[in-house]
Write a protein that holds these residues in place. Structure first.
Motif, PDB file in Angstrom:
ATOM      1  N   LYS B 234      36.817  62.202  67.765  1.00 47.33           N
ATOM      2  CA  LYS B 234      36.377  61.366  66.634  1.00 47.33           C
ATOM      3  C   LYS B 234      34.843  61.256  66.583  1.00 47.33           C
ATOM      4  O   LYS B 234      34.290  60.197  66.280  1.00 47.33           O
ATOM      5  CB  LYS B 234      37.014  59.988  66.710  1.00 47.33           C
ATOM      6  N   GLY B 236      32.830  61.136  68.992  1.00 48.39           N
ATOM      7  CA  GLY B 236      32.252  60.469  70.151  1.00 48.39           C
ATOM      8  C   GLY B 236      32.332  61.325  71.400  1.00 48.39           C
ATOM      9  O   GLY B 236      32.747  62.479  71.327  1.00 48.39           O
ATOM     10  N   THR B 239      27.492  59.850  69.542  1.00 44.44           N
ATOM     11  CA  THR B 239      27.507  60.825  68.439  1.00 44.44           C
ATOM     12  C   THR B 239      27.458  62.245  69.002  1.00 44.44           C
ATOM     13  O   THR B 239      27.029  63.171  68.331  1.00 44.44           O
ATOM     14  CB  THR B 239      26.292  60.611  67.514  1.00 44.44           C
ATOM     15  N   SER B 240      27.914  62.386  70.257  1.00 44.37           N
ATOM     16  CA  SER B 240      27.737  63.676  70.936  1.00 44.37           C
ATOM     17  C   SER B 240      28.547  64.804  70.303  1.00 44.37           C
ATOM     18  O   SER B 240      28.217  65.970  70.488  1.00 44.37           O
ATOM     19  CB  SER B 240      28.067  63.554  72.419  1.00 44.37           C
ATOM     20  N   GLU B 242      29.518  64.577  66.887  1.00 47.39           N
ATOM     21  CA  GLU B 242      29.563  64.273  65.450  1.00 47.39           C
ATOM     22  C   GLU B 242      28.990  65.445  64.659  1.00 47.39           C
ATOM     23  O   GLU B 242      27.779  65.551  64.452  1.00 47.39           O
ATOM     24  CB  GLU B 242      28.793  62.989  65.158  1.00 47.39           C
ATOM     25  N   TRP B 246      32.557  66.082  60.057  1.00 50.96           N
ATOM     26  CA  TRP B 246      33.118  64.788  60.447  1.00 50.96           C
ATOM     27  C   TRP B 246      32.291  63.642  59.842  1.00 50.96           C
ATOM     28  O   TRP B 246      32.844  62.682  59.311  1.00 50.96           O
ATOM     29  CB  TRP B 246      33.175  64.672  61.979  1.00 50.96           C
TER      30      TRP B 246
END
Lengths: 455, 286
Positions: B234, B236, B239-240, B242, B246
């Motif tokens: 998701k 995470g 924000t690794s 992101e 997405w």
């Protein structure tokens, strides 16, 4: 000339083919009488609508089509349909915190006239007044039915907490009695103790995957005396309470199973049901599944209490509403009345794996079937939590506010940012959102009462 | 009688109508949306290029762009190496070769969601087989939280993509290897050329258009990564993981800032087009 004619014929046939294919998908549900379409959360949450649909169909001769959706997509599906004017649903499931957005957008149909017409006043009066106000009403009008009255509670393993050997060891180490924690520091101590001893596998579990992990922070935040906004309406999430809450959250993560930062509901619940942890904060499913599920390893060992500092977040909680442009609003009202009140609601509340907890209904807490299935201890504990609950963020555009908060909390837990840095960044983002949506760096006065649980 | 010259156009009509309905109209509407400001409460208003200007000042979007690029080039690069390696390995006759070739295709034909769910179990930090074998072989002394430690989360997504899509590269390059005339290889061997020289100066030139084609398809596809992010991380932790798709989904369907989300998608589309054009030009040159 002929070619032109053929071209036009082909064009018309193609259009007929494309447009004609649309009803093919829906014709199977068009039977005699009215067909109402309900957008419902998938999995366990379908049990109650399905059963209610059978009752409704038998009573009225109408048909009910239940469109299933993962819970995380309900908001997007409902809103997309409402915005595009698709009129696909006659009623839909949503979080009570989203009511403000739906009403502000003018998407919902008030149901006060139907309540009067169908003598449903007494049914709505049965809902705990504060919850009735939060879940169903906005701006003096009723828009929704309460479906799943959610609140977090603290659950612990009585067998471990009452074990003399464990109690003695805990007291020797921490200098006070092992008991359900009165503060979040005690919660951390208990987690640490069980993590470092062999009585259970781990010391704690947290729902810490991005998306709704902010709720586990919010319980702590309220426990430390935090409020979403200060008295002037400025974001207060980066207050001392916020920082303490995040520091405590970070510490407790150390005592959880590996990979906890990716734990969503199922992993969090599994850690409890498999007996791997001594305590945690969770929805009522911890008790329901713990007591009623055959796979549970914590049956008859569960204690329930208010989380530390005797305050908790009224986390999520589901309701149903009827769109303003619904094709069959009156039929949808009748269906929702059957589903969320009376016999069907009692059945759902006492059904293992239904995913619904007492619908914040006074009679549910007095009903013999509910008491027999769930036990007085749970109902009393649950009621206490509702009474001491603080509201989740209940303002228009709440989804964007909480998702941004959630992202920064996740960054802090993952070590990408420091605690204060993350909360300051989240507060700054909230100011930006306030300016974008309300034209001011503070929350408009008219929305501030919505952040207090009504009397 | 339909004139023969009109017949192709008539036959194309159904396809054209379908394209118009499901591709061209949504695309044009997407461009219009990207130039608009959409609010749930106040509705839609024209904003010009405001969304695009905001995008390039938005540190979250720029970060997601960086994550997307790291993902695409790491994943496609690794897929190329694995795919080429397997293709070279299987480019010879041996017993039941067909079975091996068929088995290699399996990941590619699986649904991405099913693949992600499968890997979710494999990556489970507590009881997942990956950690079990790593601990057993003493390659690690602790349970690695593959999906929830920032330094491993993106790598984990790359590994899933490599597992699923290396067979595609294999498929294309294996076909390419069949086009290398065996007599040329034999002649080079007789002349005493080393294996590396045969590969470098003989096989690789034949393979080159296939490589570009494989890269083209995979890069276009990898930029759109969504399913595995949705199921596994998701975006995470933090924000690794992101990626742009997405973030665009969150912006569009959680925040309902449809104009801004459309602008993100258009920027992504433009980047993919740009890269595709570079690669297509390369194919034409060859």
């Amino acid at each position: 000339m002929k070619a032109k004619k053929k071209f036009l014929v082909s064009l018309v046939l193609s259009l007929i083919l494309i447009l004609g294919s649309i009803p093919v998908f829906t014709s199977s549900v068009l039977a005699k009488g009215v067909t109402i379409t309900i957008l419902a959360g998938g999995g366990p949450h379908l049990l109650s609508p399905r059963r209610a649909a059978e009752i409704y169909e038998k009573e009225t001769g109408n048909k009910v089509v239940i469109v299933e959706s993962p819970h995380k997509d309900l908001y997007a599906k409902a809103l997309t349909d409402l915005i595009s004017g698709g009129r696909s649903y006659d009623a839909f499931q949503f979080l009570y915190t989203q009511l403000a957005t739906f009403v502000a957008g003018g998407f919902l149909r008030p149901i006060d006239d139907y309540i009067q017409k169908y003598n449903a006043e007494s049914l709505f009066e049965d809902i705990i007044p504060s919850m009735r106000e939060m879940y169903t009403r906005w701006g003096g009008k009723t828009y929704a039915f309460v479906y799943d009255g959610d609140v977090h509670s603290y659950y612990y393993r009585k067998d471990l907490f009452n074990d003399p050997e464990i109690k003695a060891e805990f007291k020797k180490r921490f200098g006070y009695e092992l008991r359900p924690p009165a503060t979040w520091e005690e919660y951390r101590d208990i987690s640490k103790f069980f993590y470092e001893t062999d009585y259970v596998k781990y010391g704690d579990s947290e729902l810490a995957q991005r998306g709704r992990m902010y709720l586990w922070w919010a319980n702590r935040f309220f426990g430390y005396g935090g409020e979403w906004f200060d008295e002037e309406g400025r974001p207060a999430i980066n207050s001392e309470a916020g920082i303490n809450a995040l520091n405590n959250f970070k510490e407790c993560i150390k005592y959880c199973p590996p990979g906890v930062l990716n734990f969503e509901f199922s992993e969090h619940q599994e850690a409890w049901l498999t007996g791997s942890i001594p305590h945690f904060v969770q929805w009522g499913d911890a008790w329901l599944d713990g007591q009623l599920s055959p796979a549970s390893k914590v049956k008859d060992k569960i204690g329930i209490k208010l989380p530390p500092n005797d305050v908790v977040c009224l986390a999520t909680g589901w309701a149903y509403a009827i769109p303003k442009d619904a094709k069959h609003p009156e039929e949808a009202f009748q269906f929702l009345k059957i589903m969320t009140f009376g016999e069907n609601s009692v059945w759902a509340v006492t059904q293992p794996g239904s995913g619904v907890q007492p619908y914040l209904r006074k009679t549910h807490f007095e009903n013999s079937k509910v008491i027999e299935a769930l036990g007085k201890e749970f109902l009393e504990g649950y009621m206490q939590c509702i009474a001491k609950g603080k509201t989740d963020l209940r303002i228009p555009y709440a989804a964007e506010f909480v998702d941004n908060l959630d992202m920064y909390l996740s960054k802090a837990l993952a070590g990408e940012m420091g605690t204060k840095e993350a909360l300051d960044a989240a507060a700054k983002k909230w100011v930006e959102l306030l300016e974008r949506y309300f034209g001011s760096s503070t929350l408009p006065v008219k929305f501030r009462p919505m952040l207090r649980v009504p009397e | 009688m339909v004139k023969e010259k009109h017949l192709p156009w008539i036959l194309l009509v159904p396809v054209f109508v379908l394209l118009l309905a499901v591709t061209i109209y949504p695309f044009v509407y997407g461009i219009y949306l990207s130039l608009s400001n959409y609010s749930i409460i106040t509705g839609i208003s024209f904003r010009g290029i405001g969304n695009y200007l905001d995008l390039f000042r938005d540190s979250r979007f720029l970060h997601s762009l960086k994550v997307t690029f790291i993902f695409v080039f790491s994943a496609v690069g690794a897929e190329f190496l694995v795919g080429l390696g397997i293709a070279l390995l299987l480019n010879r006759q041996f017993w039941q070769k067909r079975i091996f070739v068929s088995l290699i295709y399996i990941p590619m034909i699986m649904a991405p969601i099913a693949v992600a769910l499968m890997w979710r179990m494999l990556y489970n930090a507590d009881y997942g087989p990956i950690n079990y074998f790593l601990l057993l072989s003493r390659l690690t002394s602790r349970k690695i939280a593959w999906l929830s430690e920032s330094q491993y989360a993106l790598l984990s997504l790359i590994m899933v993509d490599v597992w699923q899509w290396s067979p595609f590269i294999f498929l294309v390059l294996y076909a390419g290897l069949q086009s290398v005339p065996p007599e040329l290889v034999e002649a080079a061997q007789i002349d005493g050329a080393s294996r590396w020289k045969i590969f470098r100066y003989l096989v690789l030139p034949f393979l080159s258009p296939f490589i570009v084609l494989a890269f083209l398809f995979r890069i276009m596809d990898a930029f759109k990564i969504f399913d595995s992010v949705a199921v596994l991380t998701k975006g995470g932790p933090g924000t690794s993981t992101e990626v742009v798709s997405w973030l665009s989904y969150l912006t569009g369907f959680t925040y309902f800032r449809l104009g801004y989300a459309a602008a993100m998608s258009i920027v992504l589309f433009a980047l993919i087009m740009l890269l595709s054009q570079v690669l297509l030009k390369r194919i034409k040159q060859q």
